[in-house]
Design an enzyme around this catalytic site. Structure first.
Site, PDB file in Angstrom:
ATOM      1  CB  SER A 129      -1.696   4.446  -9.152  1.00 40.92           C
ATOM      2  OG  SER A 129      -2.223   3.775  -9.058  1.00 40.92           O
ATOM      3  CG  ASP A 167      -1.855  -8.302 -10.270  1.00 44.49           C
ATOM      4  OD1 ASP A 167      -1.792  -9.080  -9.446  1.00 44.49           O
ATOM      5  OD2 ASP A 167      -2.300  -8.078 -10.823  1.00 44.49           O
ATOM      6  CG  HIS A 215      -8.075 -10.176  -1.104  1.00 44.22           C
ATOM      7  ND1 HIS A 215      -9.219 -10.429  -1.859  1.00 44.22           N
ATOM      8  CD2 HIS A 215      -7.659  -8.820  -2.116  1.00 44.22           C
ATOM      9  CE1 HIS A 215      -9.492 -10.235  -2.967  1.00 44.22           C
ATOM     10  NE2 HIS A 215      -8.706  -9.290  -2.782  1.00 44.22           N
ATOM     11  CD  GLN A 233      -3.028 -15.791  -4.598  1.00 43.23           C
ATOM     12  OE1 GLN A 233      -2.151 -15.744  -5.239  1.00 43.23           O
ATOM     13  NE2 GLN A 233      -4.695 -15.546  -4.530  1.00 43.23           N
TER      14      GLN A 233
HETATM   15  O1  F6P Z   1      -3.975  -5.544  -9.143  1.00 40.63           O
HETATM   16  C1  F6P Z   1      -3.679  -6.815  -7.898  1.00 40.63           C
HETATM   17  C2  F6P Z   1      -5.072  -8.125  -7.471  1.00 40.63           C
HETATM   18  O2  F6P Z   1      -5.267  -8.199  -6.178  1.00 40.63           O
HETATM   19  C3  F6P Z   1      -5.294  -8.480  -9.089  1.00 40.63           C
HETATM   20  O3  F6P Z   1      -4.676  -9.723  -8.483  1.00 40.63           O
HETATM   21  C4  F6P Z   1      -6.710  -8.590  -8.497  1.00 40.63           C
HETATM   22  O4  F6P Z   1      -7.237  -9.324  -9.528  1.00 40.63           O
HETATM   23  C5  F6P Z   1      -6.858  -7.271  -8.169  1.00 40.63           C
HETATM   24  O5  F6P Z   1      -6.169  -6.345  -7.858  1.00 40.63           O
HETATM   25  C6  F6P Z   1      -8.128  -7.929  -7.126  1.00 40.63           C
HETATM   26  O6  F6P Z   1      -8.577  -6.615  -6.021  1.00 40.63           O
HETATM   27  P1  F6P Z   1     -10.125  -6.117  -5.757  1.00 40.63           P
HETATM   28  O7  F6P Z   1      -8.754  -6.163  -3.627  1.00 40.63           O
HETATM   29  O8  F6P Z   1     -10.164  -4.637  -5.570  1.00 40.63           O
HETATM   30  O9  F6P Z   1     -10.339  -7.879  -5.110  1.00 40.63           O
END
Ligand code: F6P
Length: 319
Positions: free
Chosen positions: A104, A127, A249, A251
């Site tokens: 971004s 991350d 997710h 997390q």
């Molecule tokens: O960058 C944050 C993150 O949660 C990563 O840890 C993960 O690989 C990715 O985004 C998941 O993306 P999306 O929400 O598009 O599935």
């Protein structure tokens, strides 16, 4: 004088506290705060509205971002950036605080280079993989969610004498997995940044099981793509009934920790001061050795994030 905030890319806990501090701090400083909804996509679509105290009351404890986020393909196209600029001009905005990741920030760098705009990026991703900063907004909450999940898994694993493979997020970065393995006392941790030796680990785990260990916890970073492989390894080589938990997710959401809230306020306060004080501003705020600094986006973009070697050594010392 107007100033805007937006979130871009993956959301994280800490964004809402940052948005709240942004509105309050802007109003107290005599600025007119705006929200750009839905990230770069909303910027193209002109989804921009003035923000008030009411908009941000009762949001400090919420995960995610009340103003929405997106990953935009259209923004790579100059024609859409031109539209985005016209949308900002209509409401008199030339200063933007961006909660997001390095992708971004790179997009904003191009945008602010083409038009007369300023931005400050606030590293925000669970991350924790942005070069130049030891901390990104949201990582503390994500780590605490993983900690609490592994604590629960350990209860059931010990009761049933089972092995568990826990997969954490982090794209190609193993930070979440490594810190979680260290702070949860996991027996095994596999991340892209660290070589592993399953023969050696097997010997060690079998010895511990003989001495009375009742369970095994293995933390695997999503970037390894080895979760199912490790389930089979624990069943076939170690001989334990094994289950996998992909935290996914979970997390990314959740109630922001005190640390993420506090950092959100400091990031925002310093970023507003910075954007007001500079004629040309395409900076990112970073946190290093307990100090805040501003760096140029090119410094971040031209280097790859690497996990602190001390953390890797800390894990290795145990195993
Ligand atoms: O960058 C944050 C993150 O949660 C990563 O840890 C993960 O690989 C990715 O985004 C998941 O993306 P999306 O929400 O598009 O599935």
């Amino acid at each position: 004088m107007s100033i805007a905030i937006m979130s871009s890319g993956g959301d994280c806990a800490g964004m809402n506290p940052a948005i709240k501090y942004f509105v309050e701090r802007s109003i107290f400083s005599g600025l007119k705060p705006y929200f750009i909804y839905d990230g770069l996509e909303g910027l193209i679509d002109g989804n921009i509205k003035e923000a008030t105290f009411t908009d941000v009351s009762g949001i400090i404890h919420l995960g995610g971002t009340i103003i929405g986020s997106s990953r935009s393909k259209r923004f790579f196209d100059k024609q859409y950036r031109q539209t985005a600029f016209s949308n900002l001009t209509k409401v008199g905005i030339d200063k933007i605080i961006v909660l997001g990741g390095d992708g971004s920030f790179r997009a904003m760098d191009i945008f602010c280079g083409e038009f007369d705009l300023k931005f400050v990026g606030i590293p925000s991703t669970i991350d924790n993989d942005i070069y130049g900063t030891q901390y990104c907004l949201g990582v503390d909450t994500a780590l605490n969610i993983i900690r609490s999940s592994i604590d629960s898994i350990r209860d059931t694993a010990a009761s049933f004498k089972r092995a568990f493979v826990v997969e954490t997020m982090g794209k190609e970065c193993g930070y979440l997995a490594l810190v979680s393995a260290i702070t949860s006392g996991a027996e095994l941790c596999l991340i892209p940044e660290m070589p592993y030796d399953l023969k050696h680990q097997k010997k060690q785990i079998l010895t511990e099981l003989q001495k009375g260990r009742r369970y095994v916890i293995c933390v695997v970073a999503e970037g390894m793509d080895m979760t199912q492989q490790m389930v089979r390894w624990l069943e076939d080589e170690i001989g334990m009934e094994t289950r996998a938990t992909v935290l996914g997710h979970i997390q990314r959401g959740g109630n922001p920790t005190v640390f993420d809230r506090l950092m959100a306020s400091q990031f925002v306060e310093k970023s507003i001061d910075r954007i007001l004080s500079k004629e040309i501003c395409k900076d990112v705020i970073v946190y290093k050795d307990s100090e805040f600094e501003f760096v140029d986006i090119n410094y971040i973009a031209s280097n790859k994030y690497q996990i602190d070697d001390d953390l890797i050594q800390m894990y290795k010392k145990d195993y």
